[in-house]
Design a protein around this motif. Sequence first.
Motif, PDB file in Angstrom:
ATOM      1  N   ALA A 131     -23.374  17.471 -17.940  1.00 33.26           N
ATOM      2  CA  ALA A 131     -22.305  17.904 -18.842  1.00 33.26           C
ATOM      3  C   ALA A 131     -21.012  18.174 -18.090  1.00 33.26           C
ATOM      4  O   ALA A 131     -19.921  17.912 -18.604  1.00 33.26           O
ATOM      5  CB  ALA A 131     -22.743  19.140 -19.628  1.00 33.26           C
ATOM      6  N   CYS A 132     -21.108  18.697 -16.869  1.00 36.72           N
ATOM      7  CA  CYS A 132     -19.906  18.899 -16.055  1.00 36.72           C
ATOM      8  C   CYS A 132     -19.310  17.554 -15.668  1.00 36.72           C
ATOM      9  O   CYS A 132     -18.093  17.344 -15.775  1.00 36.72           O
ATOM     10  CB  CYS A 132     -20.245  19.688 -14.798  1.00 36.72           C
ATOM     11  SG  CYS A 132     -20.871  21.346 -15.074  1.00 36.72           S
ATOM     12  N   HIS A 133     -20.162  16.646 -15.202  1.00 38.74           N
ATOM     13  CA  HIS A 133     -19.697  15.347 -14.712  1.00 38.74           C
ATOM     14  C   HIS A 133     -19.041  14.552 -15.840  1.00 38.74           C
ATOM     15  O   HIS A 133     -17.938  13.999 -15.675  1.00 38.74           O
ATOM     16  CB  HIS A 133     -20.878  14.585 -14.119  1.00 38.74           C
ATOM     17  CG  HIS A 133     -20.494  13.604 -13.071  1.00 38.74           C
ATOM     18  ND1 HIS A 133     -21.326  13.273 -12.016  1.00 38.74           N
ATOM     19  CD2 HIS A 133     -19.372  12.859 -12.893  1.00 38.74           C
ATOM     20  CE1 HIS A 133     -20.727  12.379 -11.250  1.00 38.74           C
ATOM     21  NE2 HIS A 133     -19.549  12.109 -11.762  1.00 38.74           N
ATOM     22  N   LEU A 134     -19.691  14.495 -16.984  1.00 45.96           N
ATOM     23  CA  LEU A 134     -19.122  13.759 -18.108  1.00 45.96           C
ATOM     24  C   LEU A 134     -17.841  14.421 -18.604  1.00 45.96           C
ATOM     25  O   LEU A 134     -16.886  13.746 -19.002  1.00 45.96           O
ATOM     26  CB  LEU A 134     -20.143  13.642 -19.241  1.00 45.96           C
ATOM     27  CG  LEU A 134     -19.723  12.759 -20.419  1.00 45.96           C
ATOM     28  CD1 LEU A 134     -19.472  11.321 -19.968  1.00 45.96           C
ATOM     29  CD2 LEU A 134     -20.790  12.786 -21.511  1.00 45.96           C
ATOM     30  N   GLY A 135     -17.807  15.750 -18.578  1.00 45.74           N
ATOM     31  CA  GLY A 135     -16.601  16.447 -18.978  1.00 45.74           C
ATOM     32  C   GLY A 135     -15.419  16.117 -18.087  1.00 45.74           C
ATOM     33  O   GLY A 135     -14.303  15.894 -18.570  1.00 45.74           O
TER      34      GLY A 135
END
Length: 233
Positions: A131-135
């Motif tokens: 979720a951090c990476h995609l964000g």
Amino acid sequence: MTSADTITDSERWPATVAEAEAVQDRLRGQVDLSGPGPARVVTVAGVDVAYDTDSDMVAGAVVVLDVHTLSAVAEATAIGRAQFPYVPGLLAFRELPPLLDAWKQLPTTITPDLVVCDGYGVAHPRRFGLACHLGILTGLPTIGVAKTAFIGDYDPPGPQRGSWSPLVDGGEAIGRALRTRTGVKEVFVSVGHRIDLDSACRHVLALTPRYRLPETTRVADHASRRALRGVLG
């Protein structure tokens, strides 16, 4: 997407654990945990990936829902071979390539206000889950909602819908165990990017009117499995 400083193309995609961890370390400082997230949410995207272990094929799905009706307004899928081995803590490097390919197929007129991942945000050993990476790659407010806790300790939340308890690792609160259905097993919510934990949990509850998992996850899961079946027959 976002700046050229992020890794988005397969030619530069990490090939080793050390390279992947270096990417996480480099991008982690860009994560915005302050929130409060979008002031108004009209559409929300769910993302999920289906695997075929025999062929190493993966199918990524992005489904955008109207937040009021929870009906789909857009859907895109992409299929390919996994570009990274299965390594706990580095699953984003298996899942992001098909997800990014699917994302590029969404209508250009649709930009979701919020993204919900089937996985983890900062509730991750390196504080940089999917979720951090995609964000970071999309620049959008992003939440991780997982079925199990990858790391951390917690006390079971109360039995009523909306009850929660902190998920703690090394003395740091990294997420929450959240009860989305009364008397049903909790889910684990963590911040991905550009949203705070209170807002993230509020959105997750709004997306779970009938089932334990958010509708975004359920619909994206069905779409990714359907796409994979279509290729494998």
